[in-house]
Design a protein around this motif. Sequence first.
Motif, PDB file in Angstrom:
ATOM      1  N   PRO A 153      16.689  30.280  -5.554  1.00 33.83           N
ATOM      2  CA  PRO A 153      17.318  28.993  -5.877  1.00 33.83           C
ATOM      3  C   PRO A 153      16.358  28.031  -6.583  1.00 33.83           C
ATOM      4  N   SER A 154      15.074  28.096  -6.239  1.00 30.99           N
ATOM      5  CA  SER A 154      14.107  27.206  -6.895  1.00 30.99           C
ATOM      6  C   SER A 154      13.965  27.555  -8.373  1.00 30.99           C
ATOM      7  N   LEU A 155      13.891  28.855  -8.678  1.00 33.06           N
ATOM      8  CA  LEU A 155      13.813  29.282 -10.085  1.00 33.06           C
ATOM      9  C   LEU A 155      15.053  28.842 -10.850  1.00 33.06           C
ATOM     10  N   GLU A 156      16.214  29.058 -10.261  1.00 33.69           N
ATOM     11  CA  GLU A 156      17.467  28.703 -10.941  1.00 33.69           C
ATOM     12  C   GLU A 156      17.583  27.198 -11.161  1.00 33.69           C
ATOM     13  N   GLN A 157      17.225  26.418 -10.142  1.00 30.00           N
ATOM     14  CA  GLN A 157      17.288  24.958 -10.288  1.00 30.00           C
ATOM     15  C   GLN A 157      16.290  24.463 -11.329  1.00 30.00           C
ATOM     16  N   PHE A 158      15.087  25.015 -11.299  1.00 24.39           N
ATOM     17  CA  PHE A 158      14.048  24.593 -12.239  1.00 24.39           C
ATOM     18  C   PHE A 158      14.494  24.870 -13.678  1.00 24.39           C
ATOM     19  N   THR A 159      14.947  26.094 -13.937  1.00 25.00           N
ATOM     20  CA  THR A 159      15.317  26.434 -15.320  1.00 25.00           C
ATOM     21  C   THR A 159      16.533  25.629 -15.770  1.00 25.00           C
ATOM     22  N   ARG A 160      17.486  25.420 -14.885  1.00 23.83           N
ATOM     23  CA  ARG A 160      18.673  24.629 -15.246  1.00 23.83           C
ATOM     24  C   ARG A 160      18.268  23.193 -15.580  1.00 23.83           C
ATOM     25  N   MET A 161      17.402  22.623 -14.756  1.00 21.10           N
ATOM     26  CA  MET A 161      17.001  21.236 -14.968  1.00 21.10           C
ATOM     27  C   MET A 161      16.200  21.066 -16.257  1.00 21.10           C
ATOM     28  N   TYR A 162      15.269  21.973 -16.512  1.00 13.92           N
ATOM     29  CA  TYR A 162      14.415  21.795 -17.685  1.00 13.92           C
ATOM     30  C   TYR A 162      15.099  22.199 -18.988  1.00 13.92           C
ATOM     31  N   ARG A 163      16.271  22.793 -18.888  1.00 12.54           N
ATOM     32  CA  ARG A 163      17.059  23.086 -20.091  1.00 12.54           C
ATOM     33  C   ARG A 163      18.191  22.089 -20.283  1.00 12.54           C
ATOM     34  N   ALA A 164      18.355  21.190 -19.355  1.00  9.05           N
ATOM     35  CA  ALA A 164      19.471  20.243 -19.399  1.00  9.05           C
ATOM     36  C   ALA A 164      19.425  19.400 -20.666  1.00  9.05           C
ATOM     37  N   PRO A 165      20.594  19.105 -21.221  1.00 12.48           N
ATOM     38  CA  PRO A 165      20.636  18.272 -22.443  1.00 12.48           C
ATOM     39  C   PRO A 165      19.921  16.941 -22.285  1.00 12.48           C
ATOM     40  N   ARG A 166      19.991  16.342 -21.116  1.00 15.17           N
ATOM     41  CA  ARG A 166      19.331  15.060 -20.905  1.00 15.17           C
ATOM     42  C   ARG A 166      17.825  15.213 -21.009  1.00 15.17           C
ATOM     43  N   ARG A 167      17.293  16.333 -20.532  1.00 19.10           N
ATOM     44  CA  ARG A 167      15.858  16.603 -20.641  1.00 19.10           C
ATOM     45  C   ARG A 167      15.460  16.699 -22.109  1.00 19.10           C
ATOM     46  N   ALA A 168      16.286  17.372 -22.892  1.00 17.75           N
ATOM     47  CA  ALA A 168      15.983  17.526 -24.316  1.00 17.75           C
ATOM     48  C   ALA A 168      15.958  16.169 -25.023  1.00 17.75           C
ATOM     49  N   ARG A 169      16.723  15.210 -24.507  1.00  6.32           N
ATOM     50  CA  ARG A 169      16.704  13.874 -25.103  1.00  6.32           C
ATOM     51  C   ARG A 169      15.327  13.247 -25.016  1.00  6.32           C
ATOM     52  N   GLY A 170      14.545  13.660 -24.035  1.00  9.56           N
ATOM     53  CA  GLY A 170      13.189  13.125 -23.928  1.00  9.56           C
ATOM     54  C   GLY A 170      12.406  13.398 -25.189  1.00  9.56           C
ATOM     55  N   THR A 171      12.549  14.607 -25.721  1.00 10.24           N
ATOM     56  CA  THR A 171      11.842  14.973 -26.945  1.00 10.24           C
ATOM     57  C   THR A 171      12.522  14.375 -28.165  1.00 10.24           C
TER      58      THR A 171
END
Length: 160
Positions: free
Chosen positions: A94-112
């Motif tokens: 679950p930690s791997l799945e949550q981490f990858t989902r969060m760091y691929r989230a569209p909102r995360r990409a907005r940071g860049t």
Amino acid sequence: MREHGILRRVLLVYDEAARRLRAGEKLDPEPLQRAAKLVQEFIEDYHERNEEQHIFPRFEAKAQMSELVSVLRTQHQEGRRLTGQILHQQRILPSLEQFTRMYRAPRRARGTRCLYPALHRLISEKEMDQLGEKFEADRALAAARFRQGEGRNRRHRAGV
């Protein structure tokens, strides 16, 4: 940013580890541990810390992009928690799945896509150059620390 490229590569390692765990296949923990250590030492302790100490406060002081900065701060904290679980082999799948989902989230990409271009409008060119020099010096130190730790790990695995 090269840090984002490193993160994308780590996400591939996490994806493969999660796939193997879901399939009940054997998983060598060493590559996963190295990837998590890289996240901890380079992404979290260097890249995200620089954002939190030097970039986010500039936006907060001028009350700009407040919602995005708040989301990114929260994601950084959650990422650290998940990395800790992966490193301590707790709730790995679950930690791997949550981490990858969060760091691929569209909102995360907005940071860049949004935050960094807006930073150029928020501070002077001189300040931007100074930040760049500081980040580059910090990056070199973080990379050297990681390489030094990897050397220690290799010697330990070899029984030295």
